[in-house]
Design an enzyme around this catalytic site. Structure first.
Site, PDB file in Angstrom:
ATOM      1  CB  CYS A   1      31.125  30.726  47.378  1.00 60.05           C
ATOM      2  SG  CYS A   1      30.324  30.102  48.859  1.00 60.05           S
TER       3      CYS A   1
ATOM      4  CB  CYS B   1      26.064  27.411  49.159  1.00 61.99           C
ATOM      5  SG  CYS B   1      27.129  29.202  49.632  1.00 61.99           S
TER       6      CYS B   1
END
Length: 436
Positions: free
Chosen positions: A350, A167
């Site tokens: 994301c 991430c």
């Protein structure tokens, strides 16, 4: 859980019981119920790791990110609670840290990655005190929120390493939430300097989303410094040391005082993978994989996905959501002697929280082009996407993704009235897309 004879055999061995491993296991069970499957996973805990950002931002208690691994293992799947210590793909075998040998016909490599906290001298000793925190650990994410709440002004530094990380937007998410919190409290925002020190050359890899994030940084008055790599932490003295690589001139080290430091460690593949024949070329030891089929180039009965895979896309749960159906379909095809026709397009997502009421839902593919599951411009910050990130995605992870529900439309069915109330509509993915 299985007993531990010296040697066991299985049709399919899944190494890793995280998001990727559990999702693939469920997909395989749905498509081939009689298929013999074994999961090799040492941990009795399973974490919703995207939730650690919410923990650090005061939006979720850390307990809500954990489930018992045993409760997530699909029925009919054997669980060996141990870790891999040696990969022997030539012999279709894995040796566990307990000395057990597991023979397989096909293997799914989904071990996740390794946070290299010790690569930054002083970081391990400093974490959890002196204002040094990190959302990349369930142990320390609660301290991030404690630090934000206790902050009385000064310099708050948020870092990003030069390695691939899981991430890639998470180092920024906590920064924007912290900045919101600082500015909402009388006197603190006025006396605060927020800095983003990243080893990368830009704020985000996808130009269209980077343009939006540059506006966010400018709007907030954040001091963003690129090619600044954290190399040492002196917690007691509240000093962070950076290796600065300017576009012109010689690299040099620079020290910065901090009152809060959110540190993101470098990350690599686990050593057992990096030191095995399955590792691809280049730094990090990531497992080699064809970027479309996820098949290992050296051993056609091995499929790699998730954070451990050397794929040119961001390492996110959203990527796993796209990769898992492809890995499952192609593994079945390999076992049955059919061509591998399922192709992953690099889809990842994301959800970049840019404040306590807005999120940039950054969806993109291998071409670093924005894509959108919703019929809206994905490069805009939206309150609706904030609700998606904080309210919907955790539920979807436990109740739709891990159980192997294959279609995006089915993911959102329970939320259909809310989705429509937010003025959104959902787009059906193409049959060949990574998130099909």
């Amino acid at each position: 859980m299985s007993d531990s004879p010296a040697t066991v055999s299985t049709k399919v061995l899944i190494v890793g019981g995280g998001a990727a491993g559990i999702t693939v296991a469920n997909l395989l069970r749905k498509q081939r119920p009689a298929l013999q499957i074994t999961i090799l996973e040492p941990s009795s805990d399973h974490f919703y790791q995207p939730g650690w950002t919410l923990v650090g931002g005061g939006l979720m208690p850390v307990e809500r990110t954990r489930r018992n691994e045993a409760d997530l293992i699909p029925k009919g799947v054997t669980w060996i609670q141990a870790a891999a210590s040696t990969f022997d793909p030539d012999q279709n075998a894995v040796i566990t840290d307990a000395g057990q040998r597991i023979q397989y016909e096909a293997m799914v490599l989904a071990t996740g990655l390794q946070c290299r906290w010790d690569w930054i001298p002083g970081l391990v000793e400093s974490l959890g005190r002196n204002g040094v925190c990190s959302n990349y650990s369930n142990r320390y994410a609660p301290y991030t929120w404690e630090t934000i709440e206790a902050f009385q002004g000064g310099t708050a530094i948020f870092t990003m390493p030069g390695t691939p990380v899981k991430c890639g937007g998470a180092p920024q998410k906590v920064m924007y939430m912290a900045d919101d919190r600082f500015k909402s409290r009388s006197g603190v925002g006025v006396n605060t300097k927020v800095m983003f020190c990243t080893a990368t050359a830009g704020i985000f890899s996808v130009p269209a989303y980077a343009a939006t994030l540059r506006q966010v940084v400018a709007r907030r008055g954040i001091d963003a410094r690129f090619r600044w790599n954290l190399v040492e932490v002196r917690g007691e003295k509240k000093v962070a040391v950076f290796e600065v690589t300017p576009e012109e001139g010689e690299p040099h080290r620079q020290e910065l005082h901090f009152d809060m430091l959110h540190a993101v460690p470098p990350m690599t593949a686990p050593e057992v993978v990096a030191n095995s024949p399955l590792a691809g070329e280049g730094p990090g030891g990531w497992a080699a994989a064809d970027k479309q089929t996820l098949q290992h180039p050296g051993w056609p009965n091995v499929f790699c996905l998730g954070d451990v895979a050397k794929l040119p896309t961001s390492k996110t749960a959203g990527a796993v959501r796209g990769e898992a159906p492809i890995a499952a379909a192609n593994l079945i095809a390999q076992l049955e002697g059919r061509p591998l026709t399922a192709h992953y397009d690099g889809y990842t997502v994301c959800p970049l929280i840019t404040g306590y009421n807005r999120t940039l839902m950054a969806e993109f593919n291998y071409e670093n082009k924005p894509v959108s599951s919703f019929l809206v411009d994905p490069t805009k910050e939206r309150w609706s996407m904030y609700l998606m990130k904080t309210k919907m995605l955790p539920w979807l992870y436990w109740n739709r993704m891990l159980p192997g529900e294959p279609h995006e439309a089915r993911y959102l069915k329970p939320f259909k009235p809310l989705v429509h109330a937010m003025g959104l509509d959902y787009r059906e993915p193409k049959a060949t897309a990574g998130h099909s």
